[in-house]
Design an enzyme around this catalytic site. Structure first.
Site, PDB file in Angstrom:
ATOM      1  N   CYS A  39     -10.175 -12.118  -3.968  1.00  0.00           N
ATOM      2  CA  CYS A  39     -10.834 -13.433  -4.072  1.00  0.00           C
ATOM      3  C   CYS A  39     -10.923 -13.855  -5.539  1.00  0.00           C
ATOM      4  CB  CYS A  39     -12.221 -13.397  -3.441  1.00  0.00           C
ATOM      5  SG  CYS A  39     -12.218 -13.431  -1.638  1.00  0.00           S
TER       6      CYS A  39
ATOM      7  N   ASP B 164       2.483  -7.384  -7.210  1.00  0.00           N
ATOM      8  CA  ASP B 164       1.658  -6.176  -7.163  1.00  0.00           C
ATOM      9  C   ASP B 164       1.650  -5.536  -8.547  1.00  0.00           C
ATOM     10  OD1 ASP B 164       0.747  -4.127  -4.600  1.00  0.00           O
ATOM     11  OD2 ASP B 164       0.868  -3.309  -6.636  1.00  0.00           O
TER      12      ASP B 164
ATOM     13  N   GLY C 274      -4.229   3.329   5.344  1.00  0.00           N
ATOM     14  CA  GLY C 274      -3.864   3.333   3.933  1.00  0.00           C
ATOM     15  C   GLY C 274      -4.306   2.102   3.158  1.00  0.00           C
TER      16      GLY C 274
ATOM     17  N   HIS D 133      -3.783  -8.518   3.116  1.00  0.00           N
ATOM     18  CA  HIS D 133      -2.613  -8.764   2.271  1.00  0.00           C
ATOM     19  C   HIS D 133      -1.383  -8.161   2.909  1.00  0.00           C
ATOM     20  CE1 HIS D 133      -4.521  -5.005   0.895  1.00  0.00           C
ATOM     21  NE2 HIS D 133      -3.303  -4.557   0.628  1.00  0.00           N
TER      22      HIS D 133
ATOM     23  N   HIS E  80       2.306  -6.768   1.937  1.00  0.00           N
ATOM     24  CA  HIS E  80       3.226  -6.335   0.885  1.00  0.00           C
ATOM     25  C   HIS E  80       4.629  -6.835   1.261  1.00  0.00           C
ATOM     26  CE1 HIS E  80       0.568  -3.098  -0.896  1.00  0.00           C
ATOM     27  NE2 HIS E  80       0.014  -3.200   0.290  1.00  0.00           N
TER      28      HIS E  80
END
Ligand code: AMP
Ligand code: ZN
Length: 121
Positions: free
Chosen positions: A12, A35, A101, A108, A110
């Protein structure tokens, strides 16, 4: 829909610009950024602007938003340099909960791609 933002959430804060990020894309309802610890030559995260903790909270009401996010993935992946399908392509990964994990509890996805070998994944 979940609360708009969580003041204690790192993602956020990234959306609000309170924590810097390398932005890939932004519109009214989603945000994408690189990332900080990439596993692959291309590795960015796509997140909703609403603070939804994980995929575990997803219900039918989120389907339109998640559909629009999903539809952005191929375009952003190519924009960020993944090679075209089928020789290239990408991985789309969503870690959910401790046993899944997940470390950051703001939903989100990846998106990882680029020539192998990768560091992980
Ligand atoms: P997960 O284990 O699926 O919750 O993944 C969280 C991801 O967020 C990891 O790949 C981290 O490298 C990444 N991450 C954590 N903090 C930041 C940050 N400030 N900017 C960009 N990526 C981050
Ligand atoms: Zn959040």
């Amino acid at each position: 829909m979940s609360v708009a933002q969580d003041p204690d959430c790192i993602f956020c804060k990234i959306i609000q610009g309170k924590i810097p990020s390398r932005k890939v894309f932004e519109d009214d309802e989603m945000f994408a950024f690189h990332d900080i610890n990439p596993w692959a030559p291309v590795h960015f995260l796509l997140i909703p602007k609403w603070h939804i903790p994980s995929m575990a909270q997803i219900t039918e009401e989120h389907a339109p938003l998640l559909g629009r996010m999903m539809a952005k993935v191929p375009q952003l992946a190519l924009q960020e340099g993944v090679n075209p399908y089928p020789q290239g392509g990408f991985r789309l990964v969503t870690n959910t909960g401790a046993e899944g994990g997940q470390e950051v509890h703001h939903l989100h996805w990846h998106v990882m791609g680029g020539p192998r070998p990768w560091l992980r994944g």
